[in-house]
Design an enzyme around this catalytic site. Structure first.
Site, mmCIF file in Angstrom:
data_model
loop_
_atom_site.group_PDB
_atom_site.id
_atom_site.type_symbol
_atom_site.label_atom_id
_atom_site.label_comp_id
_atom_site.label_asym_id
_atom_site.label_seq_id
_atom_site.Cartn_x
_atom_site.Cartn_y
_atom_site.Cartn_z
ATOM 1 N N LYS A 171 0.855 -1.207 0.000
ATOM 2 C CA LYS A 171 0.000 0.000 0.000
ATOM 3 C C LYS A 171 0.881 1.243 0.000
ATOM 4 O O LYS A 171 0.641 2.183 -0.768
ATOM 5 C CB LYS A 171 -0.875 0.010 1.249
ATOM 6 C CG LYS A 171 -1.574 1.330 1.530
ATOM 7 C CD LYS A 171 -2.450 1.298 2.755
ATOM 8 C CE LYS A 171 -1.745 1.546 4.042
ATOM 9 N NZ LYS A 171 -1.387 2.945 4.357
ATOM 10 N N ASN A 172 1.914 1.231 0.847
ATOM 11 C CA ASN A 172 2.701 2.456 1.037
ATOM 12 C C ASN A 172 3.734 2.705 -0.056
ATOM 13 O O ASN A 172 4.399 3.738 -0.062
ATOM 14 C CB ASN A 172 3.343 2.455 2.433
ATOM 15 C CG ASN A 172 2.277 2.635 3.512
ATOM 16 O OD1 ASN A 172 1.114 2.909 3.212
ATOM 17 N ND2 ASN A 172 2.666 2.442 4.750
ATOM 18 N N CYS A 204 -5.003 12.446 12.421
ATOM 19 C CA CYS A 204 -5.794 11.207 12.465
ATOM 20 C C CYS A 204 -5.611 10.631 13.876
ATOM 21 O O CYS A 204 -4.980 11.254 14.727
ATOM 22 C CB CYS A 204 -5.329 10.236 11.380
ATOM 23 S SG CYS A 204 -3.730 9.529 11.729
ATOM 24 N N ARG A 223 0.128 14.811 12.645
ATOM 25 C CA ARG A 223 0.680 14.540 11.302
ATOM 26 C C ARG A 223 0.741 15.793 10.408
ATOM 27 O O ARG A 223 0.107 15.889 9.372
ATOM 28 C CB ARG A 223 -0.095 13.415 10.629
ATOM 29 C CG ARG A 223 -0.047 12.153 11.482
ATOM 30 C CD ARG A 223 -0.749 10.999 10.877
ATOM 31 N NE ARG A 223 0.058 10.403 9.786
ATOM 32 C CZ ARG A 223 -0.339 9.325 9.124
ATOM 33 N NH1 ARG A 223 -1.487 8.765 9.415
ATOM 34 N NH2 ARG A 223 0.396 8.826 8.153
ATOM 35 N N ASP A 228 4.890 0.910 11.969
ATOM 36 C CA ASP A 228 3.691 0.234 11.464
ATOM 37 C C ASP A 228 3.587 -1.209 11.942
ATOM 38 O O ASP A 228 2.579 -1.860 11.672
ATOM 39 C CB ASP A 228 3.661 0.251 9.925
ATOM 40 C CG ASP A 228 3.428 1.653 9.399
ATOM 41 O OD1 ASP A 228 3.583 1.863 8.187
ATOM 42 O OD2 ASP A 228 3.124 2.541 10.213
ATOM 43 N N ILE A 267 7.675 7.675 16.809
ATOM 44 C CA ILE A 267 7.320 8.370 15.566
ATOM 45 C C ILE A 267 6.038 9.190 15.712
ATOM 46 O O ILE A 267 5.995 10.364 15.355
ATOM 47 C CB ILE A 267 7.154 7.366 14.391
ATOM 48 C CG1 ILE A 267 8.418 6.525 14.199
ATOM 49 C CG2 ILE A 267 6.742 8.085 13.103
ATOM 50 C CD1 ILE A 267 9.592 7.252 13.618
ATOM 51 N N ARG A 310 -8.587 -0.579 4.704
ATOM 52 C CA ARG A 310 -7.731 0.393 4.014
ATOM 53 C C ARG A 310 -6.349 -0.204 3.741
ATOM 54 O O ARG A 310 -5.645 0.240 2.857
ATOM 55 C CB ARG A 310 -7.567 1.645 4.879
ATOM 56 C CG ARG A 310 -8.846 2.420 5.099
ATOM 57 C CD ARG A 310 -8.568 3.714 5.796
ATOM 58 N NE ARG A 310 -7.387 4.340 5.231
ATOM 59 C CZ ARG A 310 -6.598 5.171 5.901
ATOM 60 N NH1 ARG A 310 -6.865 5.465 7.155
ATOM 61 N NH2 ARG A 310 -5.553 5.720 5.340
HETATM 62 C C1 EPZ Z 1 4.037 7.162 6.157
HETATM 63 O O1 EPZ Z 1 3.220 8.173 6.722
HETATM 64 C C2 EPZ Z 1 3.186 5.903 6.094
HETATM 65 N N1 EPZ Z 1 2.032 6.135 5.230
HETATM 66 C C3 EPZ Z 1 2.719 5.525 7.488
HETATM 67 O O2 EPZ Z 1 1.989 4.310 7.384
HETATM 68 C C4 EPZ Z 1 3.947 5.286 8.370
HETATM 69 O O3 EPZ Z 1 3.521 4.990 9.682
HETATM 70 C C5 EPZ Z 1 4.827 6.548 8.366
HETATM 71 O O4 EPZ Z 1 5.171 6.892 7.005
HETATM 72 C C6 EPZ Z 1 6.113 6.354 9.158
HETATM 73 O O5 EPZ Z 1 6.840 5.282 8.631
HETATM 74 C C7 EPZ Z 1 2.193 6.041 3.885
HETATM 75 O O6 EPZ Z 1 3.278 5.775 3.391
HETATM 76 C C8 EPZ Z 1 0.969 6.256 3.034
HETATM 77 P P1 EPZ Z 1 5.978 10.677 8.168
HETATM 78 P P2 EPZ Z 1 3.722 9.725 6.698
HETATM 79 O O7 EPZ Z 1 5.822 11.900 7.351
HETATM 80 O O8 EPZ Z 1 4.493 9.945 5.468
HETATM 81 C C9 EPZ Z 1 6.218 14.115 11.418
HETATM 82 C C10 EPZ Z 1 0.191 2.873 7.733
HETATM 83 O O9 EPZ Z 1 -0.213 2.348 8.775
HETATM 84 N N2 EPZ Z 1 6.133 15.065 10.289
HETATM 85 O O10 EPZ Z 1 7.193 9.818 7.976
HETATM 86 O O11 EPZ Z 1 2.551 10.564 6.986
HETATM 87 C C11 EPZ Z 1 4.929 13.323 11.624
HETATM 88 O O12 EPZ Z 1 4.036 14.033 12.443
HETATM 89 C C12 EPZ Z 1 0.593 4.320 7.732
HETATM 90 O O13 EPZ Z 1 0.321 2.276 6.633
HETATM 91 C C13 EPZ Z 1 6.266 16.429 10.545
HETATM 92 O O14 EPZ Z 1 6.436 16.852 11.693
HETATM 93 O O15 EPZ Z 1 4.699 9.729 7.962
HETATM 94 C C14 EPZ Z 1 5.419 12.071 12.300
HETATM 95 O O16 EPZ Z 1 5.568 12.312 13.687
HETATM 96 C C15 EPZ Z 1 0.318 4.990 9.058
HETATM 97 N N3 EPZ Z 1 6.191 17.299 9.505
HETATM 98 C C16 EPZ Z 1 6.810 11.859 11.704
HETATM 99 O O17 EPZ Z 1 7.178 13.109 11.102
HETATM 100 C C17 EPZ Z 1 6.011 16.880 8.215
HETATM 101 O O18 EPZ Z 1 5.959 17.725 7.298
HETATM 102 C C18 EPZ Z 1 6.860 10.790 10.627
HETATM 103 O O19 EPZ Z 1 5.814 11.070 9.704
HETATM 104 C C19 EPZ Z 1 5.885 15.489 7.969
HETATM 105 C C20 EPZ Z 1 5.956 14.587 9.021
#
Ligand code: EPZ
Length: 421
Positions: free
Chosen positions: A22-23, A117, A122, A308, A330, A400
């Site tokens: 998915k990711n 969420c 996020r 995850d 995270i 999902r």
């Molecule tokens: C991706 O989400 C994945 N989703 C998530 O999987 C996964 O948990 C996550 O990466 C971490 O590995 C998809 O790939 C569709 P991040 P993403 O940006 O990109 C902070 C699942 O269960 N952050 O790496 O949204 C954020 O708040 C899902 O399949 C900022 O502060 O995650 C978080 O604490 C859930 N500012 C951390 O970074 C930003 O601009 C990591 O978030 C962006 C992120």
């Protein structure tokens, strides 16, 4: 709303096929916006999030044809809209991933601001600051991110990401491939799904160095072609079934998977006492009927232990031998499954972002409610372990991210069925 009814006690055994990731599928679907000719994608998982992303592309006027095997051909040349509307973004935050490609290819993008969420706020500030570093003007207006590229297109930039962000790295990488000049992304995320995206972009003609490292160097090109791409296997789906088998003292084999993308998970499963064998595209796990040992873990960006997979291991630890500590670094609210697991007789204490899990012999069935995708998976695993019938509500979260979860679990001997809500 549908529910899952699970009768606990079965040891998982048998063989299933792992679906496409998915990711990886979501950013790669967004990347098709960059191609001047059609992109053909295969091994896409049949998931609600994937159909939502396809609907988003369609509502922008992008040509999408899907065959019966879920092979998709996407032709962005027919695009008419450059907007990701609220109605779609509110159901799937990953819609934000069209921002970079739309800006890079068409110079404009209006994307509804993704809310938080269950697992956290996020924010997307790093996505936006990176695009501004590339010359974009970004306005937030009426709940929308309104982004415009400068005259002549985005400009290459050297951008350091304050936090490791998977989506931020993906968005900025997709923006950079058509920018004027060279872009360097420092402190980039290294998740296998980003490697899959980057390799797909290279197949389309992008020039990217440092793939798989925390420093991506991109030489912008004038245009990208189409390509054919098969999405990588889903390492989180694979890990989820392996943990379910370990928790039930079972023995399973997964086909069409890639062990290289899930080293941290396999290390932890071996620590729990699992006997794991690897092939080119398969993984087998055998507990020899033994109860798993509790394993402590701390989530962090790849190649550390993936967030995850955290809640699934918590469900296993709930019935494992010994005491374990699980620390989530995270997301600020990704230990929510603790409360539902405790309602099933688990013994888990929360201290800030750490859960202290004392393994018990057995869980007890109870009606529980899913809150997010991976927490739902931990409740399904808990249901497999509990005495009696567990009813998991709000399983739209599960649909999902897990393709045909009840069929695959039934194939492994689980007593599980979907109950229309
Ligand atoms: C991706 O989400 C994945 N989703 C998530 O999987 C996964 O948990 C996550 O990466 C971490 O590995 C998809 O790939 C569709 P991040 P993403 O940006 O990109 C902070 C699942 O269960 N952050 O790496 O949204 C954020 O708040 C899902 O399949 C900022 O502060 O995650 C978080 O604490 C859930 N500012 C951390 O970074 C930003 O601009 C990591 O978030 C962006 C992120």
């Amino acid at each position: 709303m549908d529910k899952l009814l699970i009768t606990g006690g079965a040891r998982l055994s048998g063989e299933i096929r792992v679906s496409g990731s998915k990711n990886a599928a979501l950013p790669i679907l967004a990347a098709t916006l960059l191609g001047t000719s059609p992109v053909r994608l295969s091994n896409l998982p049949h998931l609600n999030d994937v159909t939502t992303m396809i609907s988003l592309l369609r509502c922008m006027g992008v040509g999408v044809t899907i065959d019966e095997r879920m092979c998709v051909e996407i032709d962005a040349s027919s695009i008419t809209e450059y907007e990701a509307p609220y109605e779609l973004v509110k159901t799937m935050r990953a819609s934000i991933l069209v921002l970079g490609p739309l800006l890079a290819r068409f110079g404009r993008a209006d994307v509804s601001f993704p809310g938080g969420c269950a697992i956290g706020s996020r924010p997307v500030d790093i996505h936006l600051r990176g695009l501004e570093a590339m010359g974009a003007t970004i306005e937030i207006d009426g709940g929308y991110i309104r982004a415009r590229a400068p005259e002549g297109g985005l400009r290459g930039a050297h951008f350091l990401m304050d936090k490791v962000t998977v989506g931020g790295t993906e968005n900025l990488l997709m923006a950079a491939v058509l920018a004027n000049g060279t872009t360097v992304l420092d402190n980039a995320a290294k998740e296998p799904e980003i490697v899959d995206l980057a390799n797909c972009l290279v197949a389309m003609g992008a020039k990217i160095k440092g793939i798989g490292s925390d420093r991506l160097e991109v030489d912008g090109v004038a245009e990208l072609n189409g390509c054919s791409w098969s999405v990588m296997p889903d390492r989180i789906e694979a890990g989820t079934y392996l943990v379910a088998a370990a928790a039930t003292c079972g023995s399973i084999k997964l086909k069409d998977t890639d062990a290289d993308s899930m080293e941290a998970v396999l290390i932890k499963l071996r620590e729990a006492g699992a006997d794991i064998e690897l092939g080119d595209d398969w993984i087998s796990l055998n507990m020899h009927g033994k109860r798993p040992r509790a394993v402590s873990l701390r989530t962090a960006p790849h190649p550390a232990f993936p967030t995850d997979m955290q809640s699934q291991f918590m469900a296993m630890n709930a019935v494992a031998e010994g005491i374990s500590q699980i620390t989530e670094t995270i997301f600020e609210n990704r230990l929510i499954q603790v409360h539902e697991l405790n309602r099933m007789g688990a013994n888990i204490a929360l201290e800030g972002n750490t859960a202290l899990v004392t393994g018990v012999e057995k869980l007890k069935a109870a009606p529980v409610m899913a809150s997010d995708l991976r927490a739902s998976a931990s409740l399904v695993i808990a249901g497999l372990l509990a005495e009696g019938e567990t009813l998991v509500d709000r399983i739209y979260h599960i649909d999902r991210g897990y393709e045909c979860i009840e069929e695959k679990m039934q194939q492994l001997g689980a007593k599980i069925r979907r109950v229309p809500g």
